[in-house]
Design an enzyme around this catalytic site. Structure first.
Site, PDB file in Angstrom:
ATOM      1  N   ARG A 239       0.846  -1.186   0.000  1.00  0.00           N
ATOM      2  CA  ARG A 239       0.000   0.000   0.000  1.00  0.00           C
ATOM      3  C   ARG A 239       0.888   1.246   0.000  1.00  0.00           C
ATOM      4  NH1 ARG A 239      -3.570  -2.668  -1.573  1.00  0.00           N
ATOM      5  NH2 ARG A 239      -5.690  -2.897  -0.753  1.00  0.00           N
ATOM      6  N   GLU A 268      -3.889   7.495  -5.232  1.00  0.00           N
ATOM      7  CA  GLU A 268      -4.283   6.587  -6.328  1.00  0.00           C
ATOM      8  C   GLU A 268      -5.736   6.847  -6.701  1.00  0.00           C
ATOM      9  OE1 GLU A 268      -3.600   2.484  -5.529  1.00  0.00           O
ATOM     10  OE2 GLU A 268      -1.555   2.793  -4.888  1.00  0.00           O
ATOM     11  N   HIS A 286      -0.735   0.007  -9.654  1.00  0.00           N
ATOM     12  CA  HIS A 286      -1.466  -0.870  -8.709  1.00  0.00           C
ATOM     13  C   HIS A 286      -2.092  -2.068  -9.444  1.00  0.00           C
ATOM     14  CE1 HIS A 286      -3.634  -0.983  -4.587  1.00  0.00           C
ATOM     15  NE2 HIS A 286      -3.598  -2.197  -5.111  1.00  0.00           N
TER      16      HIS A 286
HETATM   17  C1  DGY Z   1      -5.787  -6.029  -2.834  1.00  0.00           C
HETATM   18  O1  DGY Z   1      -6.417  -7.063  -3.007  1.00  0.00           O
HETATM   19  O2  DGY Z   1      -5.710  -5.493  -1.722  1.00  0.00           O
HETATM   20  C2  DGY Z   1      -5.123  -5.425  -4.005  1.00  0.00           C
HETATM   21  O3  DGY Z   1      -4.361  -4.321  -3.669  1.00  0.00           O
HETATM   22  C3  DGY Z   1      -6.136  -5.036  -5.060  1.00  0.00           C
HETATM   23  O4  DGY Z   1      -7.145  -4.318  -4.481  1.00  0.00           O
END
Ligand code: DGY
Length: 319
Positions: A239, A268, A286
């Site tokens: 993240r 994002e 991402h």
């Molecule tokens: C997750 O599954 O957390 C990925 O980052 C995609 O959302």
């Protein structure tokens, strides 16, 4: 029997949408735009269940305005930092996620970023693509060797362990920080550090695999970047909130961090425009879990959780 009403906020895989349409009274946002706060609040009065992605934000303020109809938020993601879990729990709304099924896809992307940053993928691609490649020398684009190097992993959960397994193929010496040491069958020889600080000192390559929580926001700050070995490579597929981006740029300016591979950003979509000037930052939008196989598996896992819930059972991934 009446089928539960389900709102799917984004365009999930075809197989997922077909199965959802078979088993639920489903409305799909085919426009694929992120659900707004207003749409989530309205949906809570019209639907029994929502399958959202990390692009929909269930803040305490939004959840406080929910109707009593909504019973379950079955996330199509493993990360749930977009959900205020205490607020949802207080409203009696079940929340699930999709662990396991995206670990390999995300670990693959972390490997791509690690190799790409170590070996100048951005600059190399650009120089060939633009026709600017006009000479060669042994001193040209010399990178950092991954094979045999020390790798530090923060967060040795499912994705961290999947990444470690792939890194073993490169004979890396694997170190990790986790809330607790793993049993030997999971650690597979990886060396445990009981503090992030201790881990950073040996992390020639550092890869982040922990969730974003109030405790891990800006986990990698100026003080911690300073603890890395000179010329470290930093990879983040977890993240964006884990990395203080200004501190990362400062650490790159001093050479403490030689390169960074980032699939996640504080903002994002969009990312950080200040990164664009740096060819030693390899960026992706991402897409860690974005393979066909994994998208199907994530969708099916979310539906498995819904099916269990509406069958009166405890969903496998209830948080
Ligand atoms: C997750 O599954 O957390 C990925 O980052 C995609 O959302």
């Amino acid at each position: 029997m009446t089928k539960p009403r389900l709102w799917i906020t984004r365009r999930l895989s075809d197989a997922t949408l077909e199965r959802a349409a078979r088993d639920y009274d489903v409305v799909i946002n085919h426009e694929d735009t992120p659900g707004t706060a207003e749409e989530l609040i309205a949906a809570s009065a019209e639907f029994d269940a929502i399958i959202p992605c990390h692009s929909e934000h269930f803040s305490a303020d939004v959840v406080a305005q929910f109707s009593d109809r909504l019973k379950i938020v079955a996330n199509h993601s493993v990360g749930v930092d977009h959900c205020d879990l205490p607020a949802l729990k207080a409203r009696g709304i079940a929340v699930t996620n999709t662990p396991d099924v995206l670990s390999d896809a995300t670990a693959e992307l972390a490997m791509l970023l690690m190799l790409g940053t170590a070996r100048h993928a951005v600059a190399g691609d650009r120089i060939v693509r633009t026709g600017a490649w006009d000479s060669w020398s042994p001193a040209f684009m010399v990178g950092k060797q991954v094979t045999g190097a020390r790798l530090g992993i923060i967060g040795m959960g499912r994705v961290g362990r999947a990444f470690a397994a792939k890194a073993r193929g490169f004979d890396m010496e694997i170190h990790y920080y986790n809330r607790s040491a793993l049993p030997a069958d999971q650690a597979q020889g990886a060396i445990y550090h009981d503090s992030v600080e201790s881990l950073l000192g040996v992390a020639d390559f550092l890869s982040l695999h922990c969730p974003a929580t109030p405790d891990t926001i800006n986990l990698m700050n100026a003080d911690r970047f300073a603890l890395l070995p000179e010329g470290a490579v930093v990879v983040n597929t977890a993240r964006g909130a884990l990395v203080d981006e200004a501190a990362l740029l400062d650490a790159m300016a001093t050479g403490r961090v030689a390169a960074a591979g980032l699939d996640c950003f504080q903002v994002e979509p969009g990312g950080n425009p200040a990164f664009a000037a740096h060819e030693n930052i390899f960026m992706l939008p991402h897409i860690g879990s974005a393979t066909r196989k994994t998208r199907d598996a994530m969708g099916f896992r979310a539906l498995d959780n819904l099916d269990a819930f509406f069958a009166g059972q405890t969903p496998g991934d209830l948080l």
